[in-house]
Write a protein that holds these residues in place. Structure first.
Motif, mmCIF file in Angstrom:
data_model
loop_
_atom_site.group_PDB
_atom_site.id
_atom_site.type_symbol
_atom_site.label_atom_id
_atom_site.label_comp_id
_atom_site.label_asym_id
_atom_site.label_seq_id
_atom_site.Cartn_x
_atom_site.Cartn_y
_atom_site.Cartn_z
ATOM 1 N N PHE A 22 -20.886 1.237 -124.833
ATOM 2 C CA PHE A 22 -20.680 0.303 -123.717
ATOM 3 C C PHE A 22 -19.883 -0.916 -124.156
ATOM 4 O O PHE A 22 -19.129 -1.485 -123.387
ATOM 5 N N HIS A 23 -20.073 -1.322 -125.391
ATOM 6 C CA HIS A 23 -19.360 -2.509 -125.886
ATOM 7 C C HIS A 23 -17.848 -2.310 -125.770
ATOM 8 O O HIS A 23 -17.133 -3.149 -125.212
ATOM 9 N N TYR A 24 -17.376 -1.184 -126.254
ATOM 10 C CA TYR A 24 -15.927 -0.916 -126.208
ATOM 11 C C TYR A 24 -15.444 -0.740 -124.770
ATOM 12 O O TYR A 24 -14.341 -1.167 -124.423
ATOM 13 N N ASN A 74 -19.857 12.303 -126.611
ATOM 14 C CA ASN A 74 -19.494 10.902 -126.853
ATOM 15 C C ASN A 74 -20.702 9.988 -126.879
ATOM 16 O O ASN A 74 -20.846 9.162 -127.772
ATOM 17 N N GLY A 75 -21.534 10.070 -125.826
ATOM 18 C CA GLY A 75 -22.597 9.088 -125.597
ATOM 19 C C GLY A 75 -22.578 8.743 -124.122
ATOM 20 O O GLY A 75 -22.335 9.624 -123.289
ATOM 21 N N PRO A 76 -22.800 7.469 -123.744
ATOM 22 C CA PRO A 76 -22.753 7.126 -122.314
ATOM 23 C C PRO A 76 -21.352 7.364 -121.754
ATOM 24 O O PRO A 76 -20.386 7.431 -122.513
ATOM 25 N N GLY A 77 -21.279 7.484 -120.401
ATOM 26 C CA GLY A 77 -19.965 7.675 -119.787
ATOM 27 C C GLY A 77 -19.692 9.126 -119.417
ATOM 28 O O GLY A 77 -18.575 9.484 -119.088
ATOM 29 N N VAL A 78 -20.713 9.974 -119.459
ATOM 30 C CA VAL A 78 -20.526 11.376 -119.052
ATOM 31 C C VAL A 78 -20.701 11.491 -117.541
ATOM 32 O O VAL A 78 -19.888 12.105 -116.858
ATOM 33 N N ALA A 79 -21.761 10.894 -117.019
ATOM 34 C CA ALA A 79 -22.014 10.922 -115.576
ATOM 35 C C ALA A 79 -22.606 9.583 -115.156
ATOM 36 O O ALA A 79 -23.420 9.003 -115.891
ATOM 37 N N PHE A 80 -22.208 9.113 -113.979
ATOM 38 C CA PHE A 80 -22.556 7.742 -113.586
ATOM 39 C C PHE A 80 -22.593 7.654 -112.083
ATOM 40 O O PHE A 80 -21.809 8.312 -111.391
#
Ligand code: DLL
Length: 431
Positions: free
Chosen positions: A143-145, A240-246
């Motif tokens: 999330f930081h990036y 990757n981590g977060p950012g797959v589904a939202f």
């Protein structure tokens, strides 16, 4: 409204064409890794010839066990000097598995996270406090990036130290927070201790909650207590981590970014695809990853795909919230129970506080299900009969949801052990 309008609203047939092209590139890249080069030889797959998504059904699934037994470099598909970062799964079950990223992998990941944040209304000028763990866990740096790419001011507070979290929030005027749902509820008791009301005494307007299972009832509690819009955020390190589904502002399921991942939903027993709309295990294939492409990864997460178009205009299909994992289903006295069923009941009872724990024991060869629940402080004052009535009511409501009759223990706020990271909800002592 859109971070990447063309990609987010790409017509389905074009999206499919893009997937085929990216799948071919992914398979070509994957064939340079020791693991997939062996596998493709065995199944006689020539990645250069791939011209349709149908090829997927001829490729075996990749499992956590494959990742683990080929760690750390068995899935590496580029020269090692191209790798600039490693993360790993939080290892809720078994040892952690490393995920390797090239510079382009990190850039694309940040772009996906920025897309998610922008979708919910985060803009330049917002102040973003990231309370997720920095380090091998993907929630912090992921999330930081993304937030930096979007261009907001980031407070990299990391987890824990609740008083400092609130101090930072109030000092810098945090408007957007990234937080584990279990921690969001727990933080409320620190607000209370300080005599503060998050609705009045902060400028929060958006919360991203994810990384662990939670119910609609839990979201509602967080939204009401903080006066925010809380958005469900799903991801896994292997993708990757977060950012797959939202979730988008319609909050009617989470858009899976299908330009970056192929999603399949299969029956965890037969491994055959389930009909759209039915719950099954989510299986993902990376479409843009260079360092460590992963094909048909069995996530163990259970959810359904919502096939109907979303009023927001995005063409990427949505999934339901995660109903559970194939490996967290509890079998108690022969009955299948998911912890989320228990949470749903508990969080709909106003007297119930912010934390609970499910304990399983075996007595005289019989399963015993104990639900330990923290109760809001104001219900603990005096009235023993009232507490007993409450306890019986909780037993009754749980029984009607899960069929099994649990034992229920009411606890004072703050008495259950707190995890630094994801909440530990189930303790199985049945051996
Ligand atoms: O938890 C990535 C992440 C970080 C997602 C921050 C969202 C926010 P892992 O540590 O590899 O990665 O754990 C992945 O966590 O397979 C699910 O079982 C669970 N999980 C993640 N997001 C959700 C969610 C990160 N929104 C595992 N709802 C996944 C339910 C979730 N479960």
């Amino acid at each position: 409204m859109f971070w990447d309008e063309e990609m987010e609203t790409l017509p389905r047939d074009e999206l499919k064409r893009l997937q085929v092209e990216r799948l071919r590139q992914t398979l070509v890249r994957a064939s340079r890794s020791p693991f997939y080069s062996r596998l493709f030889k065995r199944i006689k797959l020539d990645p250069e010839k791939v011209s349709s998504l149908d090829v997927l059904k001829d490729i075996p699934f990749t499992t956590k066990e494959d990742l683990r037994s080929n760690a750390p470099y068995g899935f590496l598909a580029v020269p090692k000097e191209e790798i600039i970062r490693v993360h790993s799964s939080s290892g809720t079950t078994g040892a952690a598995t490393p995920i390797l990223y090239t510079r382009s992998d990190i850039d694309r990941w940040a772009d996906l996270v920025a897309r998610c944040m922008y979708m919910t209304g985060v803009r330049k000028g917002d102040v973003f406090q990231n309370t997720m763990g920095y380090g091998l866990f993907t929630g912090g740096l992921g999330f930081h990036y993304g937030a930096e790419k979007l261009g907001v001011m980031v407070i990299p507070s990391g987890p824990g130290n609740s008083k400092r979290q609130i101090y930072l929030m109030r000092t810098f005027g945090t408007t957007v927070i990234h937080i584990l749902p279990s921690y969001a509820l727990r933080l409320l008791s620190t607000f209370e201790e300080l005599g503060l009301d998050p609705k009045e005494d902060t400028q929060l307007r958006i919360a991203f909650i994810g990384a662990e299972p939670h119910t609609e009832e839990m979201r509602r509690r967080i939204e009401e207590a903080y006066g925010v819009d809380a958005y469900n955020s799903y991801g896994l390190s292997e993708m990757n981590g977060p950012g797959v589904a939202f979730e988008c502002p319609h909050k009617n399921g989470m858009h899976v970014w299908e330009d970056s991942f192929i999603l399949e939903v299969v029956d965890p027993e037969t491994l055959e695809p389930v009909p759209e709309g039915e719950v099954g295990e989510l299986v993902f294939t990376t479409l843009t990853r260079e360092g460590m492409p992963i094909i048909r990864y069995r996530s163990r997460d259970l959810a359904a795909v919502y096939p109907d178009p979303c009023p927001c205009g995005r063409t990427h299909r949505r999934i339901s919230r995660i109903m559970g994992r194939t490996d967290d289903m509890l079998i108690v006295k022969g009955v299948n129970i998911f912890p989320m069923q228990i949470e749903k009941v508990l969080m709909s009872i106003p007297e119930v506080g912010t934390d609970y724990q499910i304990v399983l024991e075996r007595e005289n060869y019989m399963d015993k299900l104990i639900v330990r629940v923290e109760i809001n402080a104001k219900f603990f004052e005096g009235d023993v009969k009232g507490l007993e009535r409450l306890r019986r009511r909780i037993i009754e409501e749980l029984r009607s949801e899960i069929v099994v009759t649990p034992e229920v223990e009411l606890l004072e706020p703050g008495s259950l052990p707190k995890a630094e990271g994801k909440a530990v909800r189930v303790i199985d002592r049945r051996g």
